[in-house]
Scaffold this motif. Structure first.
Motif, PDB file in Angstrom:
ATOM      1  N   TRP A  40      -1.127  12.657  -6.629  1.00  0.00           N
ATOM      2  CA  TRP A  40      -0.807  11.350  -6.314  1.00  0.00           C
ATOM      3  C   TRP A  40       0.288  10.626  -6.954  1.00  0.00           C
ATOM      4  N   LYS A 100      -0.825   4.398 -10.478  1.00  0.00           N
ATOM      5  CA  LYS A 100      -1.291   3.002  -9.896  1.00  0.00           C
ATOM      6  C   LYS A 100      -0.950   1.897 -10.795  1.00  0.00           C
ATOM      7  N   ASN A 129       0.607  -1.358  -0.048  1.00  0.00           N
ATOM      8  CA  ASN A 129       0.136   0.099   0.009  1.00  0.00           C
ATOM      9  C   ASN A 129       0.915   1.164  -0.108  1.00  0.00           C
ATOM     10  N   ASN A 168      -3.318  11.804 -12.475  1.00  0.00           N
ATOM     11  CA  ASN A 168      -2.685  11.474 -11.021  1.00  0.00           C
ATOM     12  C   ASN A 168      -3.125  12.754 -10.069  1.00  0.00           C
ATOM     13  N   THR A 192       1.539   4.690  -0.796  1.00  0.00           N
ATOM     14  CA  THR A 192       1.087   5.828  -1.412  1.00  0.00           C
ATOM     15  C   THR A 192       1.942   7.271  -1.114  1.00  0.00           C
ATOM     16  N   ASN A 205      -0.013   5.472  -5.935  1.00  0.00           N
ATOM     17  CA  ASN A 205      -1.461   5.248  -5.204  1.00  0.00           C
ATOM     18  C   ASN A 205      -1.516   3.928  -4.974  1.00  0.00           C
ATOM     19  N   ASP A 206      -1.254   3.607  -3.699  1.00  0.00           N
ATOM     20  CA  ASP A 206      -1.746   2.280  -3.262  1.00  0.00           C
ATOM     21  C   ASP A 206      -1.026   0.893  -3.999  1.00  0.00           C
ATOM     22  N   ILE A 207       0.277   1.142  -3.885  1.00  0.00           N
ATOM     23  CA  ILE A 207       1.090   0.189  -4.809  1.00  0.00           C
ATOM     24  C   ILE A 207       1.473  -1.006  -3.874  1.00  0.00           C
TER      25      ILE A 207
END
Lengths: 279, 277
Positions: free
Chosen positions: B41, B250, B13, B32, B15, B44-46
């Motif tokens: 961003w 993302k 996650n 983004n 970010t 984002n939630d990698i």
């Protein structure tokens, strides 16, 4: 004594602030303590750090000796002595044994210092890491985290390029296995004198506004690799042309008329003393 | 690859955003960037895992967050949120982003090796190639100059640089050589993870091929895991076992490299693969 100035030129509050910084420096050997460097009737870069330490410590019982490049008679040394005498009336001397405070630039005297003496060194660049890192903010962090790899890199680079460590002055040393310190521009010949010494060493950098110290009997080791030991300058086969000494730090002098090279003790008062004894 | 194996690197996650963010961010992203509050961003939630001996490729257009991801892992960028674990740091039980700065330095020196696109970031250009490698070894605690020189010779030979040039500064080297010195520096302390950030971008084609060959050889020789960022699908095709495709911060697609290249699912990946051919 010139009564128009406070005793020892600086006002009492300033002297107290500098002494407080000195105490902190003594408490943390090798750590650079920031202090409010004062204005003096001498330009910064001309030994104002050392002068401020001397002025804040000196009292009527003291005897002062000032040397510049080992010499008692150079312009800088003579004028600093004159200035301190003007505002304190403290006697000055050229004899290392007689002095209680010795202010110096570039040399530690040849005669071993005693436990009631203070050696004040004038420092141009107090930060040993400056050569590898220009940012003060970063060098502070490096000291805090003991991140000293870059300074070792500097030594290694010298080995790779010239097969030996070529740093002659400001040879970095480790103080009590904690801080790496710049011993000011003394030749590395003098580095071993810093280790486990009898006297107190105080380092003042006026322009950079830093004070640091080596208290008596502190462990000071010059940086060296496991397989490449520290070596000081060797004057093998050379001796002072005046006193004949072979174990002192020698200055090389070139006579442009005859094309001859002479060697002479850099510590002039020591050289004189040896000659007096002989006669 | 057995999934029970512990990953060398595990990112959860991640970010990274620039700006404070707002409740409208999720719905108002323009690429983004949030059109309501202007927050960018960057990542984002990698989530990703790199397994032992594996080469994980990351592709994406510029601005997709590849470098942000890489720089977060190498502590060059501070993540806003997320955790990362290395199997060699407390057996993967502690978040490396919570480590002290001294610990982070140790991780950078001993566990990870980084090769930047621009060699200026990874090398001291004025110091000799040997000293560049020695710096890593010194940082790991060695104080034996002879051993450092031996190791430098070994590594420079591995990247095909003549040891007779080891006392020269990288600023006098060609771009390809600089990149190879950077690779040898990254390998100095036998790291378990190598990060390669666009290593061949900017090199001419023949040198690119040579550096890629060399990377393949070294990966086999050192048995190291690699995270490889590139916008060049040819590089990914040649090196990566698995590939992750990023767009606008993302992850939009991930899988075996062959699978991604032969049968792309996402519209952007399809376009990307198409443009290659």
């Amino acid at each position: 004594m010139n009564k128009n100035y406070n005793y020892a030129f600086l006002d009492e509050g300033s002297k107290r602030e500098i002494r407080r910084s000195i105490l902190k420096a003594v408490a943390i050997p090798g750590y650079q303590v920031p202090f409010g460097s004062r204005e003096l009737p001498i330009g910064r870069g001309w030994g104002t750090g050392g002068i401020q330490i001397t002025l804040s410590l000196i009292g009527p019982e003291d005897t002062l000796k000032v040397i510049d490049q080992g010499s008692d008679d150079s312009v800088n040394a003579v004028n600093i002595k004159k200035f301190v005498r003007l505002c304190t009336d403290v006697p000055t001397t050229t004899d290392t044994r007689e002095a209680s405070i010795i202010q110096t630039r570039h040399r530690v005297p040849e005669i071993p210092m005693k436990n009631d003496q203070i050696l004040v060194l004038q420092v141009p660049i107090p930060e040993p890491l400056r050569i590898v890192e220009p940012r003060e903010e970063v060098t502070k962090k490096m000291h805090a985290e003991k991140d000293y790899a870059p300074i070792w890199l500097q030594l290694y680079e010298s080995l790779i390029k010239y097969k030996k460590i070529t740093i002659g002055t400001e040879y970095p040393c480790m103080v009590e296995n904690r801080y790496i310190m710049n011993p000011s521009p003394i030749p590395k010949f003098d580095n071993p004198k810093l280790n486990d010494s009898q006297c107190l060493y105080l380092f003042g950098a006026g322009r950079e506004k830093k004070i640091y110290a080596i208290p008596p009997h502190t462990k000071v080791t010059s940086l060296a690799f496991d397989d490449v030991p520290f070596e000081k300058e060797s004057f093998k086969g050379k001796k002072c042309r005046l006193c004949g000494n072979e174990n002192t730090y020698l200055d090389e002098m070139f006579d442009s008329d005859t094309g001859e090279k002479h060697y002479q003790c850099s510590d002039t008062s020591y050289c004189k003393e040896v000659r007096m004894k002989c006669h | 690859m057995p999934l029970t194996e512990q990953p060398v690197l595990s990112v959860k996650n991640l970010t990274v955003h620039y700006g404070d963010g707002c409740p409208l961010c999720a719905a108002h992203l323009e690429k983004n960037r949030c059109s309501a509050c202007g927050t960018v961003w960057a990542a984002n939630d990698i989530c990703l895992d790199v397994f032992p001996g594996e080469i994980l490729g990351i592709v994406g257009e510029s601005g997709s967050g590849k470098s942000t991801l890489m720089q977060s892992i190498y502590f060059d960028v501070e993540p806003t949120e997320g955790q990362a674990y290395l199997s060699d740091y407390y057996k993967g039980e502690k978040n490396i982003w919570m480590a002290s700065s001294a610990e982070k330095r140790t991780i950078k020196n001993n566990i990870m090796g980084m090769v930047y696109q621009n060699p200026i970031l990874g090398l001291r250009m004025d110091y000799s190639a040997a000293a560049n490698i020695a710096e890593k070894i010194i940082a790991a605690g060695s104080r034996n100059a002879g051993q450092m020189t031996e190791r430098a010779k070994e590594l420079l030979t591995a990247v095909e640089i003549l040891t007779s040039r080891m006392s020269e500064a990288p600023k006098n080297f060609s771009g390809g050589m600089q990149q190879r010195v950077q690779i040898s520096k990254a390998l100095a302390n036998n790291p378990s993870l190598l990060l390669l950030d666009e290593v061949t971008t900017g090199l001419d084609l023949s040198v690119q091929a040579k550096v890629l060959d060399l990377i393949r050889k070294i990966i086999a020789e050192f048995g190291i895991s690699v995270l490889l960022v590139s916008h060049d699908l040819a590089v990914i095709r040649m090196l990566a076992d698995r590939t992750i495709v990023m767009l606008d911060g993302k992850i939009i697609e991930s899988g075996l490299t062959d699978q991604i290249l032969e049968d792309p699912q996402h519209a952007y990946t399809q376009q990307l693969v198409h443009s290659l051919l």
